[in-house]
Scaffold this active site. Structure first.
Site, PDB file in Angstrom:
ATOM      1  N   LYS A 117       0.776  -1.307   0.015  1.00 45.84           N
ATOM      2  CA  LYS A 117      -0.049   0.033   0.103  1.00 45.84           C
ATOM      3  C   LYS A 117       0.740   1.131   0.144  1.00 45.84           C
ATOM      4  O   LYS A 117       0.734   2.256  -0.701  1.00 45.84           O
ATOM      5  CB  LYS A 117      -0.831   0.013   0.953  1.00 45.84           C
ATOM      6  N   LYS A 201      -5.261 -10.373  -7.042  1.00 50.07           N
ATOM      7  CA  LYS A 201      -6.353 -10.580  -6.246  1.00 50.07           C
ATOM      8  C   LYS A 201      -7.438  -9.829  -6.642  1.00 50.07           C
ATOM      9  O   LYS A 201      -7.151  -8.621  -7.200  1.00 50.07           O
ATOM     10  CB  LYS A 201      -5.997 -10.419  -4.746  1.00 50.07           C
ATOM     11  N   LYS A 204     -11.037  -3.778  -4.847  1.00 48.63           N
ATOM     12  CA  LYS A 204     -11.966  -2.517  -5.381  1.00 48.63           C
ATOM     13  C   LYS A 204     -11.003  -1.671  -6.084  1.00 48.63           C
ATOM     14  O   LYS A 204     -11.732  -0.812  -6.717  1.00 48.63           O
ATOM     15  CB  LYS A 204     -12.501  -2.177  -4.066  1.00 48.63           C
TER      16      LYS A 204
HETATM   17  P1  AMP Z   1     -10.721  -5.622   2.201  1.00 45.77           P
HETATM   18  O1  AMP Z   1     -11.486  -5.027   1.190  1.00 45.77           O
HETATM   19  O2  AMP Z   1      -9.394  -5.626   1.786  1.00 45.77           O
HETATM   20  O3  AMP Z   1     -11.070  -4.551   3.358  1.00 45.77           O
HETATM   21  O4  AMP Z   1     -11.077  -6.820   2.888  1.00 45.77           O
HETATM   22  C1  AMP Z   1     -12.304  -7.247   3.642  1.00 45.77           C
HETATM   23  C2  AMP Z   1     -12.246  -8.690   3.800  1.00 45.77           C
HETATM   24  O5  AMP Z   1     -12.445  -9.205   2.398  1.00 45.77           O
HETATM   25  C3  AMP Z   1     -11.028  -9.361   4.277  1.00 45.77           C
HETATM   26  O6  AMP Z   1     -11.277 -10.283   5.287  1.00 45.77           O
HETATM   27  C4  AMP Z   1     -10.299  -9.905   3.131  1.00 45.77           C
HETATM   28  O7  AMP Z   1      -9.485 -10.905   3.598  1.00 45.77           O
HETATM   29  C5  AMP Z   1     -11.431 -10.443   2.326  1.00 45.77           C
HETATM   30  N1  AMP Z   1     -11.148 -10.139   0.751  1.00 45.77           N
HETATM   31  C6  AMP Z   1     -10.687  -9.024   0.081  1.00 45.77           C
HETATM   32  N2  AMP Z   1     -10.320  -9.294  -1.304  1.00 45.77           N
HETATM   33  C7  AMP Z   1     -10.648 -10.533  -1.158  1.00 45.77           C
HETATM   34  C8  AMP Z   1     -10.543 -11.428  -2.269  1.00 45.77           C
HETATM   35  N3  AMP Z   1     -10.148 -11.271  -3.618  1.00 45.77           N
HETATM   36  N4  AMP Z   1     -10.842 -12.805  -2.006  1.00 45.77           N
HETATM   37  C9  AMP Z   1     -11.029 -13.257  -0.869  1.00 45.77           C
HETATM   38  N5  AMP Z   1     -11.322 -12.518   0.141  1.00 45.77           N
HETATM   39  C10 AMP Z   1     -10.883 -11.254   0.249  1.00 45.77           C
END
Ligand code: AMP
Ligand code: TRP
Length: 338
Positions: A117, A201, A204
């Site tokens: 990041k 991965k 967003k």
């Molecule tokens: P974030 O959007 O990074 O705040 O992630 C929120 C939750 O979603 C966390 O538990 C992440 O591990 C999960 N997460 C985010 N992106 C992915 C993805 N591409 N695949 C699986 N889990 C995800």
């Protein structure tokens, strides 16, 4: 955690820094729903984590409601699980400071999410971005949570939470005061990849809007994105071993399996030998079937800000009632006058 005597408790959080997508749903939110029947669950919107990178204030409010609405639309029930915003419970910040003095610089230096990041110019990253995993440890341990449902990318942060808990217990000679929290990662959907690049991965912040299926995409958008998803020219193999070296195919099969609650092997037993011309429409139908109703409910809830704000406010009061006595104990242990 072998000797920890307290009750089992589940906590997780998602940052209000963008739209909720299929990866968040399969990696995290769907597990939140499954856990709420059998466990004491706390689900927060981690707005204090979001501001580790710049967030426009009005947008932050909207995003916070969006995450809360996503939880509820996916089936989290605020009568069974505590749903709240992190900044609404002061105890998180209080414990985070104490944990800043427990965690070591060397531990944070190893965190790969910070490196990703902060990018090349780490001198310009906020200090908050650096200590972000320490606040995450506080989110979890301020409730003495024992289990944390997250996607695979959070594994390293969970290890840091365990290290912080262990060092606190050790340094202050309070064995088993904090549990060593366990991540709940396993299962289909722990790592959903971009539709445009099977090695990155789903995120967003992806620059291509076709890379990511958002929970509020309508049926047409979902079908279009799957149609455009990157693939290779080969038909699907009939066994999972044949997905090796084919990241895009593996990702689409994985998404199908996760949503249909099947194994990759079961999906391939059905579609092995078929080309993407057959598999993609079947996948699009399945995603529309499972995700579009969540999107409809999400839009309905987002239109009712007063309701969402009331859910979060009441959740924050319930959460504080659990966290405040734990922080009071921590202050006593640390030697603060109480
Ligand atoms: P974030 O959007 O990074 O705040 O992630 C929120 C939750 O979603 C966390 O538990 C992440 O591990 C999960 N997460 C985010 N992106 C992915 C993805 N591409 N695949 C699986 N889990 C995800
Ligand atoms: N770091 C997590 C993410 O990026 C969000 C998060 C903050 C979290 N606090 C948490 C996840 C506590 C689980 C438990 O997805």
């Amino acid at each position: 955690m072998a000797d920890y005597q307290g009750p089992e408790r589940v906590l997780s959080g998602i940052q209000p820094s963008g739209g909720m997508h299929l990866g968040n749903y399969l990696g995290a939110i769907r597990k939140f729903v499954d856990l709420q029947d059998r466990h004491d669950c706390f689900y927060c919107v981690v707005d204090m984590h979001a501001i580790t990178v710049w967030q426009a204030p009005a947008k932050l409010k909207a995003q916070t409601r969006h995450i809360a609405a996503s939880y509820l639309a996916a089936g989290v029930d605020p009568a069974r699980a505590v749903v709240f915003h992190q900044s609404g419970v002061r105890a998180h910040a209080e414990l985070a400071w104490i944990f800043n003095c427990v965690a070591r610089l060397g531990w944070l230096d190893r965190m790969t999410q910070f490196k990703d990041k902060a990018g090349k110019d780490k001198e310009r990253a906020s200090v908050g971005l650096y200590t972000y995993p320490v606040l995450q440890a506080a989110d979890i341990l301020v409730y003495k949570a024992t289990h944390v449902p997250v996607g695979e990318d959070q594994k390293q942060h969970l290890e840091l939470s365990r290290d912080v808990a262990g060092k606190f217990n050790h340094d202050y000679e309070v064995p088993n005061f904090f549990p060593l929290p366990e991540p709940l990662i396993k299962g289909a959907g722990a790592r959903v990849m971009s539709l445009r690049d099977g090695t990155a991965k789903m995120s967003k912040s992806d620059s291509s809007e076709n890379a990511c299926i958002f929970l509020n995409d309508d049926a047409d958008a979902i079908a279009r994105k799957i149609k455009k998803a990157k693939t290779d020219p080969e038909p699907l193999p009939s066994e999972p071993a044949g997905l090796e070296g084919r990241p895009e195919a593996a990702n689409l099969v994985g998404i199908y399996a996760a949503l249909a609650k099947k194994t990759d092997a079961e999906v391939l037993a059905e579609y092995g030998g078929q080309g993407f011309g057959v598999f993609k429409p079947a996948l699009a139908d399945l995603v529309v079937d499972k995700i579009a109703p969540i999107g409809d409910e999400l839009r309905r809830l987002e239109a009712d800000e007063a309701y969402l704000d009331a859910v979060l406010r009441e959740g924050a009061a319930k959460a504080a009632a659990v966290a405040d006595p734990i922080v009071a104990d921590v202050k006593e242990i640390v030697g603060f006058l109480v």
